[in-house]
Design a protein around this motif. Structure first.
Motif, PDB file in Angstrom:
ATOM      1  N   ARG A 180       0.829  -1.216   0.000  1.00  0.00           N
ATOM      2  CA  ARG A 180       0.000   0.000   0.000  1.00  0.00           C
ATOM      3  C   ARG A 180       0.866   1.270   0.000  1.00  0.00           C
ATOM      4  O   ARG A 180       0.527   2.270   0.640  1.00  0.00           O
ATOM      5  N   TYR A 181       1.961   1.211  -0.734  1.00  0.00           N
ATOM      6  CA  TYR A 181       2.857   2.355  -0.790  1.00  0.00           C
ATOM      7  C   TYR A 181       2.312   3.379  -1.799  1.00  0.00           C
ATOM      8  O   TYR A 181       2.011   3.039  -2.935  1.00  0.00           O
ATOM      9  N   ASP A 182       2.188   4.600  -1.324  1.00  0.00           N
ATOM     10  CA  ASP A 182       1.657   5.672  -2.169  1.00  0.00           C
ATOM     11  C   ASP A 182       2.792   6.662  -2.443  1.00  0.00           C
ATOM     12  O   ASP A 182       3.156   7.454  -1.578  1.00  0.00           O
ATOM     13  N   ALA A 183       3.349   6.576  -3.646  1.00  0.00           N
ATOM     14  CA  ALA A 183       4.535   7.371  -3.979  1.00  0.00           C
ATOM     15  C   ALA A 183       4.269   8.866  -3.855  1.00  0.00           C
ATOM     16  O   ALA A 183       5.124   9.620  -3.369  1.00  0.00           O
ATOM     17  N   ALA A 184       3.080   9.304  -4.271  1.00  0.00           N
ATOM     18  CA  ALA A 184       2.778  10.734  -4.242  1.00  0.00           C
ATOM     19  C   ALA A 184       2.768  11.252  -2.803  1.00  0.00           C
ATOM     20  O   ALA A 184       3.345  12.301  -2.503  1.00  0.00           O
ATOM     21  N   ARG A 185       2.151  10.491  -1.909  1.00  0.00           N
ATOM     22  CA  ARG A 185       2.074  10.937  -0.521  1.00  0.00           C
ATOM     23  C   ARG A 185       3.452  10.884   0.144  1.00  0.00           C
ATOM     24  O   ARG A 185       3.777  11.743   0.960  1.00  0.00           O
ATOM     25  N   ALA A 186       4.254   9.870  -0.205  1.00  0.00           N
ATOM     26  CA  ALA A 186       5.607   9.793   0.355  1.00  0.00           C
ATOM     27  C   ALA A 186       6.436  10.986  -0.120  1.00  0.00           C
ATOM     28  O   ALA A 186       7.189  11.579   0.650  1.00  0.00           O
ATOM     29  N   ALA A 187       6.266  11.355  -1.396  1.00  0.00           N
ATOM     30  CA  ALA A 187       7.015  12.492  -1.948  1.00  0.00           C
ATOM     31  C   ALA A 187       6.629  13.791  -1.254  1.00  0.00           C
ATOM     32  O   ALA A 187       7.458  14.682  -1.088  1.00  0.00           O
ATOM     33  N   ARG A 188       5.385  13.897  -0.847  1.00  0.00           N
ATOM     34  CA  ARG A 188       4.945  15.114  -0.154  1.00  0.00           C
ATOM     35  C   ARG A 188       5.276  15.081   1.333  1.00  0.00           C
ATOM     36  O   ARG A 188       4.928  15.998   2.075  1.00  0.00           O
ATOM     37  N   GLY A 189       5.903  13.993   1.784  1.00  0.00           N
ATOM     38  CA  GLY A 189       6.273  13.907   3.200  1.00  0.00           C
ATOM     39  C   GLY A 189       5.095  13.597   4.089  1.00  0.00           C
ATOM     40  O   GLY A 189       5.126  13.812   5.295  1.00  0.00           O
ATOM     41  N   GLU A 190       4.031  13.050   3.495  1.00  0.00           N
ATOM     42  CA  GLU A 190       2.846  12.721   4.296  1.00  0.00           C
ATOM     43  C   GLU A 190       2.849  11.270   4.732  1.00  0.00           C
ATOM     44  O   GLU A 190       1.994  10.843   5.492  1.00  0.00           O
ATOM     45  N   MET A 191       3.789  10.500   4.206  1.00  0.00           N
ATOM     46  CA  MET A 191       3.822   9.072   4.495  1.00  0.00           C
ATOM     47  C   MET A 191       5.280   8.672   4.701  1.00  0.00           C
ATOM     48  O   MET A 191       6.164   9.195   4.021  1.00  0.00           O
ATOM     49  N   LEU A 192       5.519   7.749   5.635  1.00  0.00           N
ATOM     50  CA  LEU A 192       6.879   7.260   5.851  1.00  0.00           C
ATOM     51  C   LEU A 192       7.463   6.785   4.522  1.00  0.00           C
ATOM     52  O   LEU A 192       6.799   6.103   3.759  1.00  0.00           O
TER      53      LEU A 192
END
Lengths: 271, 93
Positions: A180-192
């Motif tokens: 369930r890795y969301d690249a967009a959210r990780a890029a925005r610093g919203e996800m580990l």
């Protein structure tokens, strides 16, 4: 030489069952003889995700208790002739599983299959400890989220202390599968990020499965995503993971956000 | 850094906070599994020592732990009623 693999996580709902089905089917696609075992006694679901829910007659507990023979309880996949399922019981209590019984069943399966995938229940109770008990290797399924990472850390500690291998002074080889890795959210610093998770858990990475509608669609129709949508991003991630399990060196790519002009415009309008 | 991200991202990044919280938490949790709860042990032993000398209500003893990255703070809060009675145990000895 047969390999026993446990798919575990501690936390529920992170994708253990989905991943067991997808990895099992991907191994079978590579010509391996595979059995997937549901250890979630009372809350079985692997049969449903595999699309075999209407063909369950006997289960793991029947075999452990000697009510049924192993070949009677094994269900062959409708799509792949070298993929089999050993379902969990839905009615029995989890205490019906004994360490001795599980040991016997796994030893028996080892003579028939190349890969034995044990789908662990959530939690750290009996069902989860029995699922990992005779494992040679472990796949720890983790979501990029604080509670999942914490529970994975607990499970890693248990793999190093409570398994038969650990008690013999040997090692259970551990692999981390981020789902369930969301690249967009990780890029925005919203996800580990993947690096955050790897640094915290200090366990080698087996694969990164991106968040995708294809995964839900596959379980809706009862077909592992690696068979149902073989060219989709999650299916490719699972297939790459399986090739790594088999010792192939497959380059790891962290999913990146694909943001076209239309996406940007649509997102802005939707927001 | 946070301000720059806020300018571009619209809201601040929470992943670094998650990462830091996990690192602190897990450094405490590792190697502690299987041992009885440290706080409950401290609470009952501290209560034992204090009640040797003063009558205290066990429910009025609060033990708190604040775990930090480098040091942790153990806070013991014991409510002692005014006009305190010396414990009978002490009186007997």
């Amino acid at each position: 030489m047969a390999k026993v693999l446990v798919v575990t996580s501690g936390k529920g709902g992170v994708g253990k069952t989905t991943s067991t089905a997808a990895l099992g089917a991907a191994l079978a696609q590579m010509g391996q003889n595979v059995v997937v075992i549901d250890f979630d006694v009372g809350l079985r679901n692997l049969d449903l995700v595999m699309g075999a829910e209407r063909r369950v007659v006997f289960d793991l507990i029947n075999v452990v208790q000697g009510v049924a023979k192993l070949p009677q309880a094994l269900i062959r996949d409708k799509r792949m002739e070298n993929l089999w399922l050993l379902p969990a019981s839905q009615t029995r209590d989890k205490d019906a599983l004994t360490e001795e019984g599980v040991k016997r069943v796994i030893a028996d399966l080892k003579t028939k299959f190349d890969w034995i995938l044990c789908d662990s229940p959530a939690g750290i109770e009996r069902g989860a400890t029995l699922a990992m008990r005779y494992a040679d290797e472990a796949i720890i399924v983790t979501n990029p989220e604080v509670s999942s990472v914490r529970d994975s850390d607990r499970i890693i500690g248990m793999l190093d202390s409570k398994t038969a291998r650990a008690e013999r002074g040997e090692r259970v080889e551990k692999h981390l599968l981020v789902t369930r890795y969301d690249a967009a959210r990780a890029a925005r610093g919203e996800m580990l990020s993947i690096n955050d998770i790897l640094e915290i858990l200090a366990t080698p990475l087996l694969g990164i499965v991106p968040e995708s509608q294809d995964v839900l669609r596959a379980s809706n129709v009862g077909c592992p995503v690696t068979l149902n949508a073989a060219s989709s991003a999650p299916a490719r991630a699972y297939t790459d993971a399986v090739r790594r399990l088999m010792g192939e060196a497959v380059e790891m790519t962290v999913p990146v956000e694909r943001k076209g002009l239309m996406d940007r415009l649509l997102r802005r309008r939707a927001a | 850094m946070m301000n720059v991200m806020r300018l571009f991202g619209g809201r601040s990044a929470s992943a670094p906070v998650a990462r830091e919280r996990l690192q602190i938490l897990l450094s405490h949790e590792r190697g502690r599994t299987g041992t009885p709860d440290l706080l409950e042990m401290l609470r009952s032993e501290i209560l034992g020592v204090v009640s040797k000398h003063i009558d205290v209500d066990p429910d009025k003893v609060v033990v708190k732990m604040d775990r930090g990255k480098f040091v942790s703070m153990l806070e013991v809060d014991i409510e002692v009623p005014n006009g305190v009675q010396r414990s009978k145990m002490v009186a007997a000895t």
